[in-house]
Design a protein around this motif. Structure first.
Motif, PDB file in Angstrom:
ATOM      1  N   UNK A 111       0.817  -1.217   0.000  1.00 20.42           N
ATOM      2  CA  UNK A 111       0.000   0.000   0.000  1.00 20.42           C
ATOM      3  C   UNK A 111       0.851   1.268   0.000  1.00 20.42           C
ATOM      4  N   UNK A 112       2.139   1.133  -0.246  1.00 23.65           N
ATOM      5  CA  UNK A 112       3.053   2.271  -0.098  1.00 23.65           C
ATOM      6  C   UNK A 112       2.677   3.452  -0.989  1.00 23.65           C
TER       7      UNK A 112
ATOM      8  N   UNK B  16       9.921   5.702  10.288  1.00 25.19           N
ATOM      9  CA  UNK B  16       9.478   5.599  11.674  1.00 25.19           C
ATOM     10  C   UNK B  16       7.972   5.441  11.787  1.00 25.19           C
ATOM     11  N   UNK B  17       7.216   6.152  10.952  1.00 25.05           N
ATOM     12  CA  UNK B  17       5.753   6.047  10.978  1.00 25.05           C
ATOM     13  C   UNK B  17       5.292   4.667  10.519  1.00 25.05           C
ATOM     14  N   UNK B  18       5.942   4.143   9.494  1.00 23.29           N
ATOM     15  CA  UNK B  18       5.602   2.800   9.009  1.00 23.29           C
ATOM     16  C   UNK B  18       5.930   1.757  10.076  1.00 23.29           C
ATOM     17  N   UNK B  19       7.078   1.926  10.737  1.00 29.76           N
ATOM     18  CA  UNK B  19       7.484   0.990  11.783  1.00 29.76           C
ATOM     19  C   UNK B  19       6.503   1.026  12.952  1.00 29.76           C
ATOM     20  N   UNK B  20       6.050   2.227  13.334  1.00 32.31           N
ATOM     21  CA  UNK B  20       5.078   2.345  14.424  1.00 32.31           C
ATOM     22  C   UNK B  20       3.763   1.676  14.049  1.00 32.31           C
ATOM     23  N   UNK B  21       3.313   1.860  12.813  1.00 29.19           N
ATOM     24  CA  UNK B  21       2.082   1.216  12.351  1.00 29.19           C
ATOM     25  C   UNK B  21       2.227  -0.299  12.397  1.00 29.19           C
TER      26      UNK B  21
ATOM     27  N   UNK C 157      -3.027   9.499   1.083  1.00 27.90           N
ATOM     28  CA  UNK C 157      -3.115  10.578   0.105  1.00 27.90           C
ATOM     29  C   UNK C 157      -4.558  11.011  -0.124  1.00 27.90           C
ATOM     30  N   UNK C 158      -5.492  10.071  -0.073  1.00 30.35           N
ATOM     31  CA  UNK C 158      -6.903  10.407  -0.251  1.00 30.35           C
ATOM     32  C   UNK C 158      -7.465  10.925   1.065  1.00 30.35           C
TER      33      UNK C 158
END
Length: 261
Positions: free
Chosen positions: A124-125, A133-138, A221-222
């Motif tokens: 979904x990138x 860091x945000x991706x890792x937290x998710x 983005x949406x």
């Protein structure tokens, strides 16, 4: 006496006996989530937009992975139940031995989820803007929630396994029908109870909003899409923790009585 050394020894035993389950699960997961979507997109002549199939198949892998983990946990319990001497002559209690099995199954399932949740997020990138860091937290957030639900499922299965073995002693093979009916009946009643006004009035107190965490998570983005976090109720979480701790104690004690009978 149950020490760290005995825990490590029991954990290594589980690893030797059931590591193949993890390897097979990861292999099949990669085959389903990566190889099959690639082949379909390559030879399907525009069958779907880029990465849609990969996300859908990876989501399927995550769903099947929970069921697969349950099968591994039950297989581990059945192996020991067939050889009761393992439990009867062990220096550790049955509760401690079962606890090791839960830790092992949950560890393997968490490793599985880290891998395939990561693949799902990667697919979904293009839909969101985020730092590493945000991706890792998710990733940590999603895997932790799934692991907690799986832990509660393991405890529930342990309780109903003890119920099944007890009923099997009295009514034979019909016990499986009774156990399945009781299992799904309890799930239905539990969801009805959690949606009731009584549940809200008793347990949903001392709320802590988690919306402040949203700024540290990926942004889609949406505008219509986004990650929305609700409220964590301290009383509710504390009650659930106590409930499942008690269920684990009851289930292991009940199972011990069945085994020693």
């Amino acid at each position: 006496m149950f020490t760290l050394k005995s825990f490590v020894g029991q954990f290594k035993k589980e690893w030797v006996l059931f590591r193949a389950w993890l390897y097979v699960g990861i292999f099949l997961g990669i085959l389903i989530s990566i190889v099959i979507p690639y082949l379909i997109e390559r030879y399907g002549d525009g069958f779907s937009e880029e990465n849609q199939l990969q996300f859908a198949f990876t989501f399927l892998v995550l769903a099947l992975g929970g069921f697969y983990s349950v099968l591994q946990f039950v297989a581990s319990l059945r192996l020991d139940l067939r050889s009761k001497e393992i439990w009867l002559h062990s220096t550790s209690s049955i509760r401690q031995l079962i606890g090791v099995k839960i830790v092992f199954s949950l560890t393997g399932y968490t490793m599985f989820n880290i891998l395939f949740t990561g693949i799902a997020i990667y697919s979904l990138r293009a839909a969101f803007i985020a730092s590493f860091g945000q991706v890792l937290l998710l990733l940590v957030f999603v895997v932790a929630i799934i692991a907690l639900f799986q832990l509660m499922l393991f405890v529930s299965i342990l309780l109903f396994l003890a119920f099944y073995l007890q009923m099997k002693y009295f009514i034979g093979r019909f016990a499986i029908v009774l156990m399945m009916g009781a299992f799904f009946g309890c799930i239905y009643l539990w969801f009805r109870f959690t949606e009731s006004i009584i549940y809200v009035k008793i347990f949903q107190h001392m709320g802590v909003s988690l919306s402040w965490l949203e700024q540290y998570l990926p942004k889609f983005k949406l505008p219509s899409m986004g990650i929305r976090l609700g409220t964590l109720y301290v009383v509710e979480e504390l009650a659930l923790t106590i409930l499942f701790a008690l269920l684990f104690i009851i289930a292991t004690k009940w199972l011990e009585k069945v085994v020693l009978r």
